[in-house]
Design a protein around this motif. Structure first.
Motif, PDB file in Angstrom:
ATOM      1  N   ASP A   6      -2.217  36.555  16.237  1.00  0.00           N
ATOM      2  CA  ASP A   6      -2.539  36.079  17.588  1.00  0.00           C
ATOM      3  C   ASP A   6      -3.444  37.063  18.325  1.00  0.00           C
ATOM      4  N   VAL A   7      -3.195  38.357  18.125  1.00  0.00           N
ATOM      5  CA  VAL A   7      -3.980  39.376  18.840  1.00  0.00           C
ATOM      6  C   VAL A   7      -5.410  39.442  18.308  1.00  0.00           C
ATOM      7  N   ILE A   8      -5.568  39.290  16.989  1.00  0.00           N
ATOM      8  CA  ILE A   8      -6.915  39.468  16.438  1.00  0.00           C
ATOM      9  C   ILE A   8      -7.713  38.157  16.379  1.00  0.00           C
ATOM     10  N   ALA A   9      -7.037  37.038  16.545  1.00  0.00           N
ATOM     11  CA  ALA A   9      -7.728  35.744  16.416  1.00  0.00           C
ATOM     12  C   ALA A   9      -8.972  35.637  17.308  1.00  0.00           C
ATOM     13  N   PRO A  10      -8.922  36.084  18.583  1.00  0.00           N
ATOM     14  CA  PRO A  10     -10.113  35.920  19.427  1.00  0.00           C
ATOM     15  C   PRO A  10     -11.307  36.759  18.972  1.00  0.00           C
ATOM     16  N   LEU A  11     -11.091  37.671  18.026  1.00  0.00           N
ATOM     17  CA  LEU A  11     -12.155  38.604  17.636  1.00  0.00           C
ATOM     18  C   LEU A  11     -12.798  38.227  16.306  1.00  0.00           C
ATOM     19  N   THR A  12     -12.345  37.169  15.695  1.00  0.00           N
ATOM     20  CA  THR A  12     -12.821  36.871  14.338  1.00  0.00           C
ATOM     21  C   THR A  12     -14.305  36.528  14.285  1.00  0.00           C
ATOM     22  N   ALA A  13     -14.888  36.058  15.386  1.00  0.00           N
ATOM     23  CA  ALA A  13     -16.298  35.672  15.357  1.00  0.00           C
ATOM     24  C   ALA A  13     -17.234  36.867  15.515  1.00  0.00           C
ATOM     25  N   LEU A  14     -16.695  38.021  15.828  1.00  0.00           N
ATOM     26  CA  LEU A  14     -17.552  39.198  16.005  1.00  0.00           C
ATOM     27  C   LEU A  14     -18.167  39.611  14.678  1.00  0.00           C
ATOM     28  N   GLU A  15     -19.317  40.267  14.764  1.00  0.00           N
ATOM     29  CA  GLU A  15     -19.888  40.862  13.562  1.00  0.00           C
ATOM     30  C   GLU A  15     -19.237  42.232  13.388  1.00  0.00           C
ATOM     31  N   GLY A  16     -18.710  42.507  12.223  1.00  0.00           N
ATOM     32  CA  GLY A  16     -18.015  43.774  12.024  1.00  0.00           C
ATOM     33  C   GLY A  16     -16.773  43.853  12.896  1.00  0.00           C
ATOM     34  N   PRO A  17     -15.830  42.932  12.693  1.00  0.00           N
ATOM     35  CA  PRO A  17     -14.716  42.830  13.643  1.00  0.00           C
ATOM     36  C   PRO A  17     -13.567  43.800  13.384  1.00  0.00           C
ATOM     37  N   MET A  18     -13.589  44.569  12.291  1.00  0.00           N
ATOM     38  CA  MET A  18     -12.370  45.324  11.971  1.00  0.00           C
ATOM     39  C   MET A  18     -12.029  46.364  13.038  1.00  0.00           C
ATOM     40  N   LEU A  19     -13.011  47.120  13.496  1.00  0.00           N
ATOM     41  CA  LEU A  19     -12.687  48.151  14.495  1.00  0.00           C
ATOM     42  C   LEU A  19     -12.215  47.529  15.809  1.00  0.00           C
ATOM     43  N   PRO A  20     -12.912  46.517  16.346  1.00  0.00           N
ATOM     44  CA  PRO A  20     -12.355  45.873  17.543  1.00  0.00           C
ATOM     45  C   PRO A  20     -10.939  45.346  17.330  1.00  0.00           C
ATOM     46  N   MET A  21     -10.668  44.829  16.143  1.00  0.00           N
ATOM     47  CA  MET A  21      -9.315  44.319  15.867  1.00  0.00           C
ATOM     48  C   MET A  21      -8.295  45.454  15.869  1.00  0.00           C
ATOM     49  N   LEU A  22      -8.663  46.560  15.246  1.00  0.00           N
ATOM     50  CA  LEU A  22      -7.734  47.707  15.209  1.00  0.00           C
ATOM     51  C   LEU A  22      -7.486  48.244  16.618  1.00  0.00           C
ATOM     52  N   HIS A  23      -8.552  48.319  17.424  1.00  0.00           N
ATOM     53  CA  HIS A  23      -8.367  48.770  18.810  1.00  0.00           C
ATOM     54  C   HIS A  23      -7.434  47.812  19.564  1.00  0.00           C
ATOM     55  N   ALA A  24      -7.633  46.524  19.340  1.00  0.00           N
ATOM     56  CA  ALA A  24      -6.800  45.538  20.044  1.00  0.00           C
ATOM     57  C   ALA A  24      -5.338  45.679  19.634  1.00  0.00           C
ATOM     58  N   ILE A  25      -5.120  45.868  18.347  1.00  0.00           N
ATOM     59  CA  ILE A  25      -3.741  46.019  17.852  1.00  0.00           C
ATOM     60  C   ILE A  25      -3.109  47.273  18.450  1.00  0.00           C
ATOM     61  N   GLN A  26      -3.861  48.367  18.443  1.00  0.00           N
ATOM     62  CA  GLN A  26      -3.290  49.614  18.971  1.00  0.00           C
ATOM     63  C   GLN A  26      -3.055  49.520  20.485  1.00  0.00           C
ATOM     64  N   ALA A  27      -3.919  48.759  21.173  1.00  0.00           N
ATOM     65  CA  ALA A  27      -3.731  48.605  22.620  1.00  0.00           C
ATOM     66  C   ALA A  27      -2.423  47.876  22.920  1.00  0.00           C
ATOM     67  N   VAL A  28      -2.041  46.964  22.053  1.00  0.00           N
ATOM     68  CA  VAL A  28      -0.819  46.193  22.301  1.00  0.00           C
ATOM     69  C   VAL A  28       0.423  46.962  21.875  1.00  0.00           C
ATOM     70  N   TRP A  29       0.400  47.568  20.684  1.00  0.00           N
ATOM     71  CA  TRP A  29       1.625  48.173  20.141  1.00  0.00           C
ATOM     72  C   TRP A  29       1.623  49.701  20.177  1.00  0.00           C
ATOM     73  N   GLY A  30       0.547  50.303  20.660  1.00  0.00           N
ATOM     74  CA  GLY A  30       0.520  51.761  20.763  1.00  0.00           C
ATOM     75  C   GLY A  30       0.202  52.460  19.452  1.00  0.00           C
ATOM     76  N   HIS A  31       0.148  51.709  18.366  1.00  0.00           N
ATOM     77  CA  HIS A  31      -0.231  52.241  17.057  1.00  0.00           C
ATOM     78  C   HIS A  31      -0.629  51.048  16.197  1.00  0.00           C
ATOM     79  N   VAL A  32      -1.093  51.328  14.991  1.00  0.00           N
ATOM     80  CA  VAL A  32      -1.434  50.246  14.069  1.00  0.00           C
ATOM     81  C   VAL A  32      -0.293  50.132  13.066  1.00  0.00           C
ATOM     82  N   PRO A  33       0.576  49.139  13.227  1.00  0.00           N
ATOM     83  CA  PRO A  33       1.742  49.044  12.346  1.00  0.00           C
ATOM     84  C   PRO A  33       1.326  48.686  10.922  1.00  0.00           C
TER      85      PRO A  33
END
Ligand code: FES
Length: 157
Positions: free
Chosen positions: A15-42
């Motif tokens: 759910d957190v990364i779904a809005p970012l899938t259309a980005l080019e090179g989305p992995m880093l934005p996805m990791l930032h989004a995950i860490q912003a929500v949970w404080g770390h990358v589980p």
């Protein structure tokens, strides 16, 4: 302040990364989004990212471990980064860091026993003219000493 959200399910992560899938090179934005929500990358994020990005798990893990900003376990409730780069060193940054960590009872990357503070090194915050510099939960602080840092943290140390 770090998130205290419970450990996420694969569905939560999707759910957190779904809005970012259309980005080019989305992995880093996805990791930032995950860490912003949970404080770390589980750990649970690795297979989800591998699946969504069509990559191997080892590739995802390699990216997470390469970038120091991503942590694999939760930090303390506050994160204090103290600059260790040259300009801050020249105005006593190392001594400030040592005294602060001694008073908190932690070493680099350590978290106080009560979970209040994690101390991490950072290598320049762009505040080179007003060092020693530090950053507390994203807020930059110039010309710090240990007294000021402990005061800003609001802990008894
Ligand atoms: S060297 Fe410390 S902020 Fe640049």
């Amino acid at each position: 302040m770090q998130s205290t959200a419970p450990a996420p399910s694969a569905e939560d992560i999707r759910d957190v990364i779904a809005p970012l899938t259309a980005l080019e090179g989305p992995m880093l934005p996805m990791l930032h989004a995950i860490q912003a929500v949970w404080g770390h990358v589980p750990q649970a994020a690795v297979p989800v990212l591998a699946d969504v990005l069509n990559l191997g798990r080892a590739e995802v893990h390699g990216v997470i471990s390469f970038y120091h900003d991503f942590r694999d376990h939760p930090a303390g409730r506050q994160v204090l980064k103290i600059c260790r780069a040259e300009a801050c060193q020249s105005v006593g940054g190392n001594a400030v860091a040592s005294e602060t960590m001694a008073r908190l009872g932690v070493d680099w990357h350590g978290t106080t026993a009560d979970g209040a503070v994690t101390v991490e090194p950072v290598y320049c915050l762009g505040l080179c003219a007003c060092g020693p510099a530090a950053m507390l939960d994203g807020r930059v602080l110039g010309r710090v000493d240990a007294d000021r840092l402990v005061l800003e943290l609001g802990v008894s140390a």
